[in-house]
Design an enzyme around this catalytic site. Sequence first.
Site, PDB file in Angstrom:
ATOM      1  N   TYR A 227       0.837  -1.199   0.000  1.00 32.62           N
ATOM      2  CA  TYR A 227       0.000   0.000   0.000  1.00 32.62           C
ATOM      3  C   TYR A 227       0.872   1.249   0.000  1.00 32.62           C
ATOM      4  O   TYR A 227       1.592   1.526   0.972  1.00 32.62           O
ATOM      5  CB  TYR A 227      -0.922   0.026   1.221  1.00 32.62           C
TER       6      TYR A 227
ATOM      7  N   HIS B  81      -0.071 -12.066   1.378  1.00 35.19           N
ATOM      8  CA  HIS B  81      -1.028 -11.182   0.708  1.00 35.19           C
ATOM      9  C   HIS B  81      -1.646 -11.818  -0.533  1.00 35.19           C
ATOM     10  O   HIS B  81      -2.807 -11.590  -0.857  1.00 35.19           O
ATOM     11  CB  HIS B  81      -0.322  -9.878   0.329  1.00 35.19           C
TER      12      HIS B  81
ATOM     13  N   SER C  91     -13.330  -4.802   1.700  1.00 35.90           N
ATOM     14  CA  SER C  91     -14.286  -4.158   0.777  1.00 35.90           C
ATOM     15  C   SER C  91     -15.733  -4.555   1.079  1.00 35.90           C
ATOM     16  O   SER C  91     -16.494  -4.891   0.170  1.00 35.90           O
ATOM     17  CB  SER C  91     -13.932  -4.480  -0.679  1.00 35.90           C
TER      18      SER C  91
ATOM     19  N   GLY D 294     -18.379  -2.807  -0.970  1.00 37.77           N
ATOM     20  CA  GLY D 294     -18.323  -2.929  -2.424  1.00 37.77           C
ATOM     21  C   GLY D 294     -17.497  -1.876  -3.120  1.00 37.77           C
ATOM     22  O   GLY D 294     -17.873  -1.400  -4.193  1.00 37.77           O
ATOM     23  N   ARG D 295     -16.366  -1.514  -2.535  1.00 38.47           N
ATOM     24  CA  ARG D 295     -15.471  -0.504  -3.100  1.00 38.47           C
ATOM     25  C   ARG D 295     -16.224   0.797  -3.389  1.00 38.47           C
ATOM     26  O   ARG D 295     -15.993   1.471  -4.392  1.00 38.47           O
ATOM     27  CB  ARG D 295     -14.794  -1.044  -4.365  1.00 38.47           C
ATOM     28  N   GLY D 296     -17.137   1.112  -2.463  1.00 41.66           N
ATOM     29  CA  GLY D 296     -17.916   2.341  -2.563  1.00 41.66           C
ATOM     30  C   GLY D 296     -19.298   2.160  -3.145  1.00 41.66           C
ATOM     31  O   GLY D 296     -20.177   3.009  -2.951  1.00 41.66           O
ATOM     32  N   PHE D 297     -19.535   1.068  -3.845  1.00 42.47           N
ATOM     33  CA  PHE D 297     -20.834   0.855  -4.489  1.00 42.47           C
ATOM     34  C   PHE D 297     -21.959   0.803  -3.460  1.00 42.47           C
ATOM     35  O   PHE D 297     -23.072   1.275  -3.720  1.00 42.47           O
ATOM     36  CB  PHE D 297     -20.794  -0.450  -5.295  1.00 42.47           C
TER      37      PHE D 297
ATOM     38  N   ALA E 206     -21.883   2.269  -0.529  1.00 42.09           N
ATOM     39  CA  ALA E 206     -21.787   3.424   0.371  1.00 42.09           C
ATOM     40  C   ALA E 206     -22.350   4.647  -0.352  1.00 42.09           C
ATOM     41  O   ALA E 206     -23.539   4.947  -0.267  1.00 42.09           O
ATOM     42  CB  ALA E 206     -20.343   3.643   0.801  1.00 42.09           C
TER      43      ALA E 206
END
Length: 340
Positions: free
Chosen positions: A57, A123, A202, A205-208, A210
Amino acid sequence: MTVERRRIGDRQVHPVGLGCMNIMHSYGPPADEHEAKALLVRALDIGCDFLDTATIYGLGRSEELIGEALGKRRQEYFLASKCVLGFREKQRTLDGRPEAIKAACEASLKRLRTDVIDLYYLHRPDPKVPVEESAGAMADLIREGKIRFYGLSEMGEDQLRRAHKVHPVAALQSEYSLWVRNPEIAVLEACRELGVAFVAFSPVGRGFLADPPADPSAFHDTDMRKVLFPRFSDENYAGNLPLLETARAVAREAGCSVAQLAIAWAMAKGDHVLPIPGTRSIRHLEENHAAAGVRLTAEQVSQLDAAFAPERAVGPRYSAAGQASVTTEMFDFEKSQHGG
C-alpha cells in the site's frame, strides 16, 4: 449499545476494523498525509482497534504513516500487515520464498515502528512457491517473536487447509460483501470449522454500497476501479444499480445507512467475520464503526441474500489479470466469464 468483540488468535478486537489501503493507494491520488494521520488517530480515539495495512500500500507509505501517527500508542491497537506482494525499485513484486518473507517482515517492522506485528498475512499466493513453504516461514517468525499470528489473503479452501497443517492459521482475508459472495462457496465455512477468523475486505463494495459513484468513467486515471473491477465499467455499471433498491429499503427499515447495512450484513454471517471497511473520511470512519451496533433480523438478512444473489451482479469481480492473481473459489457462471 454494548458491542461484542470478536476473536483473532487469542485476541479480542472491535468487530469493525479499518482497512488502510485507500489512504495511500488504489482509488486515485494519495490522501493528504496530515488528513490520513488524523484519520488514524481518530480511529483509535473512537475504539477502532484493528488496523489492516500491507507492504504494497503506497509502496510502504501506508505502514510508515501508521508508525508515525500511532507509534506512541502501539499498545492500543491490533496491527495487521501483509507480505509476498511487495515492491522493489518502485515495481510490484510477488515473492513467497521464506527468505523473502523474512526480509519483508524486517522492513515492515521498521516502517511500522514496532517490534512485533500482531497479524501478518501472505497477501497473495505465489504460484512458484508451495503455500507450505511460505507458512513455514511464518511459523519461524512467530517463534522468533516478530509476529504473533499469521494469515492468508485471497486464497481458497485448499491452500487454507494446507497452510493450517503446517501451523494454525489465525485469519483468512478475502473480499466479501453483498456484491461479492464468493467466500460462501467454501472458505467461510472452512474458517468456522478450523477456528479461523474471516476478515472481510471491501464490505461496502469498493464504494458501491456506500456512496455509489454517479459516473465511474470519471474516476481518476490511477483509480483501480477503472481497470481491475469490471462491474464499474460503462457496459456493466448501469445494470448493477438496481441491486441497491432493496438495500436502501432495508436500510430505511433498520434505521441505518446503506454502508452500515452492508457491514452489519457481513457481521450477521458469523461471529468469526470481521469487516474492515476502508475510507479517507473521518465521517465515514465514524459511520462504519457505528455499524457494529446495527442488528438485522433473520428476515432482513434473507431478503438481502436474495436481492444480491451472486448471479445478479453484472460483470465479473475481477479482470482476467486480477483473477489470475488469486486462488479464491468462483461460481460456475463466473468461470464462463473468464473462459473457464
